[in-house]
Motif scaffolding. Structure first.
Motif, PDB file in Angstrom:
ATOM      1  N   ALA A  49       0.839  -1.200   0.000  1.00  0.00           N
ATOM      2  CA  ALA A  49       0.000   0.000   0.000  1.00  0.00           C
ATOM      3  C   ALA A  49       0.877   1.254   0.000  1.00  0.00           C
ATOM      4  CB  ALA A  49      -0.930  -0.006   1.211  1.00  0.00           C
ATOM      5  N   LYS A  50       1.919   1.236   0.812  1.00  0.00           N
ATOM      6  CA  LYS A  50       2.840   2.374   0.872  1.00  0.00           C
ATOM      7  C   LYS A  50       3.497   2.585  -0.485  1.00  0.00           C
ATOM      8  CE  LYS A  50       6.954   4.009   3.305  1.00  0.00           C
ATOM      9  NZ  LYS A  50       8.007   3.673   4.252  1.00  0.00           N
ATOM     10  N   HIS A  51       3.925   1.481  -1.110  1.00  0.00           N
ATOM     11  CA  HIS A  51       4.566   1.557  -2.418  1.00  0.00           C
ATOM     12  C   HIS A  51       3.594   2.131  -3.453  1.00  0.00           C
ATOM     13  CE1 HIS A  51       7.238   0.570  -5.689  1.00  0.00           C
ATOM     14  NE2 HIS A  51       6.256  -0.061  -6.288  1.00  0.00           N
ATOM     15  N   MET A  54       3.257   5.879  -2.918  1.00  0.00           N
ATOM     16  CA  MET A  54       4.457   6.583  -3.381  1.00  0.00           C
ATOM     17  C   MET A  54       4.485   6.643  -4.903  1.00  0.00           C
ATOM     18  SD  MET A  54       7.254   5.056  -0.679  1.00  0.00           S
ATOM     19  CE  MET A  54       8.630   5.439  -1.726  1.00  0.00           C
ATOM     20  N   GLU A  55       4.135   5.540  -5.568  1.00  0.00           N
ATOM     21  CA  GLU A  55       4.157   5.493  -7.028  1.00  0.00           C
ATOM     22  C   GLU A  55       3.106   6.443  -7.604  1.00  0.00           C
ATOM     23  OE1 GLU A  55       5.842   4.771 -10.448  1.00  0.00           O
ATOM     24  OE2 GLU A  55       6.618   3.990  -8.559  1.00  0.00           O
ATOM     25  N   ALA A  56       1.938   6.513  -6.974  1.00  0.00           N
ATOM     26  CA  ALA A  56       0.890   7.426  -7.430  1.00  0.00           C
ATOM     27  C   ALA A  56       1.369   8.875  -7.303  1.00  0.00           C
ATOM     28  CB  ALA A  56      -0.389   7.216  -6.628  1.00  0.00           C
ATOM     29  N   GLU A  59       3.845   9.549 -10.036  1.00  0.00           N
ATOM     30  CA  GLU A  59       3.181   9.679 -11.334  1.00  0.00           C
ATOM     31  C   GLU A  59       2.539  11.050 -11.465  1.00  0.00           C
ATOM     32  OE1 GLU A  59       2.259   9.055 -15.066  1.00  0.00           O
ATOM     33  OE2 GLU A  59       3.509   7.691 -13.898  1.00  0.00           O
ATOM     34  N   LYS A  60       1.987  11.556 -10.361  1.00  0.00           N
ATOM     35  CA  LYS A  60       1.375  12.887 -10.378  1.00  0.00           C
ATOM     36  C   LYS A  60       2.437  13.939 -10.715  1.00  0.00           C
ATOM     37  CE  LYS A  60      -0.306  14.763  -6.570  1.00  0.00           C
ATOM     38  NZ  LYS A  60      -1.124  14.904  -5.367  1.00  0.00           N
ATOM     39  N   VAL A  61       3.616  13.819 -10.086  1.00  0.00           N
ATOM     40  CA  VAL A  61       4.709  14.756 -10.349  1.00  0.00           C
ATOM     41  C   VAL A  61       5.186  14.621 -11.795  1.00  0.00           C
ATOM     42  CG1 VAL A  61       7.083  15.356  -9.749  1.00  0.00           C
ATOM     43  CG2 VAL A  61       5.427  14.873  -7.945  1.00  0.00           C
ATOM     44  N   ARG A  62       5.312  13.377 -12.265  1.00  0.00           N
ATOM     45  CA  ARG A  62       5.727  13.157 -13.657  1.00  0.00           C
ATOM     46  C   ARG A  62       4.750  13.824 -14.621  1.00  0.00           C
ATOM     47  NH1 ARG A  62       5.933   7.321 -12.259  1.00  0.00           N
ATOM     48  NH2 ARG A  62       7.992   6.945 -11.410  1.00  0.00           N
TER      49      ARG A  62
END
Length: 112
Positions: A49-51, A54-56, A59-62
């Motif tokens: 869940a933490k991963h 973090m990935e979401a 992706e938002k920053v990307r």
């Protein structure tokens, strides 16, 4: 050599069980093992869940960077390139070399 010694030393207490000897009876052993497995499952779910969070966030920053600089995602870019290759390229200045018909261009022998 040190790790091998430790490996063998750890295995000796279980060796009797494997050879068919009487194992020590611990009435709570199965319950403890189930609790341990449940704790491991819970930790793994929390880690996943933490991963995912973090990935979401990444992706938002990307996506913000892509929007700012007018970039496209790798998948979108590949799809557009594939579509461009499939289209007929007559009259295009950037057509592939093999699309030039024979008899055009570089042959000097015919002109002389």
């Amino acid at each position: 050599d040190q790790p091998m010694v430790l490996l063998c030393a750890g295995a000796t207490k279980d060796m009797g069980k494997m050879l068919g000897g009487e194992e020590e009876k611990d009435p709570d052993a199965q319950k403890k093992e189930e609790e341990r497995q449940e704790a491991l499952r819970q930790q793994e779910e929390e880690r996943k869940a933490k991963h995912a969070r973090m990935e979401a966030e990444r992706e938002k920053v990307r996506q913000q960077i892509r929007d700012k600089y007018g970039l496209k995602k790798k998948e979108e870019k590949e799809a557009e390139e594939k579509a461009a290759l499939e289209q007929p390229c007559e009259g295009s200045l950037t057509r592939p070399k093999k699309a030039i018909p024979a008899g055009c261009g570089d042959e000097d022998e015919e002109e002389e």
